[in-house]
Design a protein around this motif. Sequence first.
Motif, mmCIF file in Angstrom:
data_model
loop_
_atom_site.group_PDB
_atom_site.id
_atom_site.type_symbol
_atom_site.label_atom_id
_atom_site.label_comp_id
_atom_site.label_asym_id
_atom_site.label_seq_id
_atom_site.Cartn_x
_atom_site.Cartn_y
_atom_site.Cartn_z
ATOM 1 N N TRP A 111 0.834 -1.191 0.000
ATOM 2 C CA TRP A 111 0.000 0.000 0.000
ATOM 3 C C TRP A 111 0.877 1.253 0.000
ATOM 4 O O TRP A 111 1.906 1.291 0.659
ATOM 5 C CB TRP A 111 -0.907 0.028 1.229
ATOM 6 N N TRP A 163 -3.526 3.723 -1.913
ATOM 7 C CA TRP A 163 -3.596 2.915 -3.126
ATOM 8 C C TRP A 163 -3.048 1.521 -2.858
ATOM 9 O O TRP A 163 -1.991 1.370 -2.264
ATOM 10 C CB TRP A 163 -2.778 3.560 -4.247
ATOM 11 N N ASN A 164 -3.743 0.505 -3.352
ATOM 12 C CA ASN A 164 -3.291 -0.874 -3.274
ATOM 13 C C ASN A 164 -2.409 -1.140 -4.497
ATOM 14 O O ASN A 164 -2.902 -1.267 -5.617
ATOM 15 C CB ASN A 164 -4.489 -1.819 -3.248
ATOM 16 N N CYS A 165 -1.095 -1.229 -4.273
ATOM 17 C CA CYS A 165 -0.146 -1.399 -5.381
ATOM 18 C C CYS A 165 -0.348 -2.725 -6.109
ATOM 19 O O CYS A 165 -0.176 -2.795 -7.329
ATOM 20 C CB CYS A 165 1.283 -1.276 -4.873
ATOM 21 N N ILE A 196 -3.161 -2.366 -8.518
ATOM 22 C CA ILE A 196 -2.732 -1.591 -9.690
ATOM 23 C C ILE A 196 -1.960 -2.490 -10.648
ATOM 24 O O ILE A 196 -2.177 -2.444 -11.868
ATOM 25 C CB ILE A 196 -1.879 -0.386 -9.244
ATOM 26 N N TRP A 224 -2.552 5.507 -15.376
ATOM 27 C CA TRP A 224 -2.777 6.734 -14.601
ATOM 28 C C TRP A 224 -3.573 7.772 -15.388
ATOM 29 O O TRP A 224 -4.334 8.549 -14.802
ATOM 30 C CB TRP A 224 -1.457 7.289 -14.087
#
Length: 188
Positions: free
Chosen positions: A97, A105-107, A110, A166
Motif C-alpha cells: 500500500w 492505493w493498493n499497489c 494496480i 494513470w
Amino acid sequence: MKTPIKEAVLFFEARGSGLRYQQKIELKNIDENVLVVTLEQIPQDDLIESSERGIFFTIDEIQFIDCQLTMTDGHKIPHFNSLTSHLTYNWLFNDKWQRRWGMLWNCNSIEYAKLEMSGYLRRRLGDYQHFFFTSDHNEGVSLVGMMRKLLCKIIIHPSVLTIFFWLAIHSGSYSLGDGKLVRRRKWF
C-alpha cells in the motif's frame, strides 16, 4: 442415507461500524444442487476509512441466526445460530500500500489492473495471431502482422502501461476495482 431438507428459514446477519444488517432467507426443496441467494438488503463490503486510526470496513463479521430446518420426513431441527465469522481481510495486510494524492492505493491491485490492460491490448491488436513471444520466427507473417507486433510490444511495455493506467484514473473515466479498471457511468 441423509434425509433431504424440505425447507430452511434463516436470517443472514452482517455487522460492522456499529451497525447490523439482516436479511431473511427462505429455501424450499433443498437437494444436492447449488442454490444462489442474492443478499439485496446487505451492503457491499467496502473500505470506509483508512487513516492513522486504522483501516475500517462496512462489515466486520457475519452469522446465520435463528436457523429453522424442516426435513422431508417432517422432523424439525431445533432453532440454532451458526458460529460468527470474523472477517480478517488478511489479503489487505499481504498487499503493498502507498499513500499518494491524499488516497491510499493498493499497489498489487494496480499491478493486476495493468496486467489486465496488457491482455486486453494484446487481444485487440490481433488476438495473439501475429505474435511469437518465444522465438524470432517471422516466416508467414505479413507486414501488417509485423507492425501490429511492434505496436503491441511498445504499448504493453511496463512504462507505457503505467502511463495509460494513470491517464485513465486521473481522467475520471475509470476507477480501480478488484484489480481492474472499471468504467464509471456517466449520467447525462
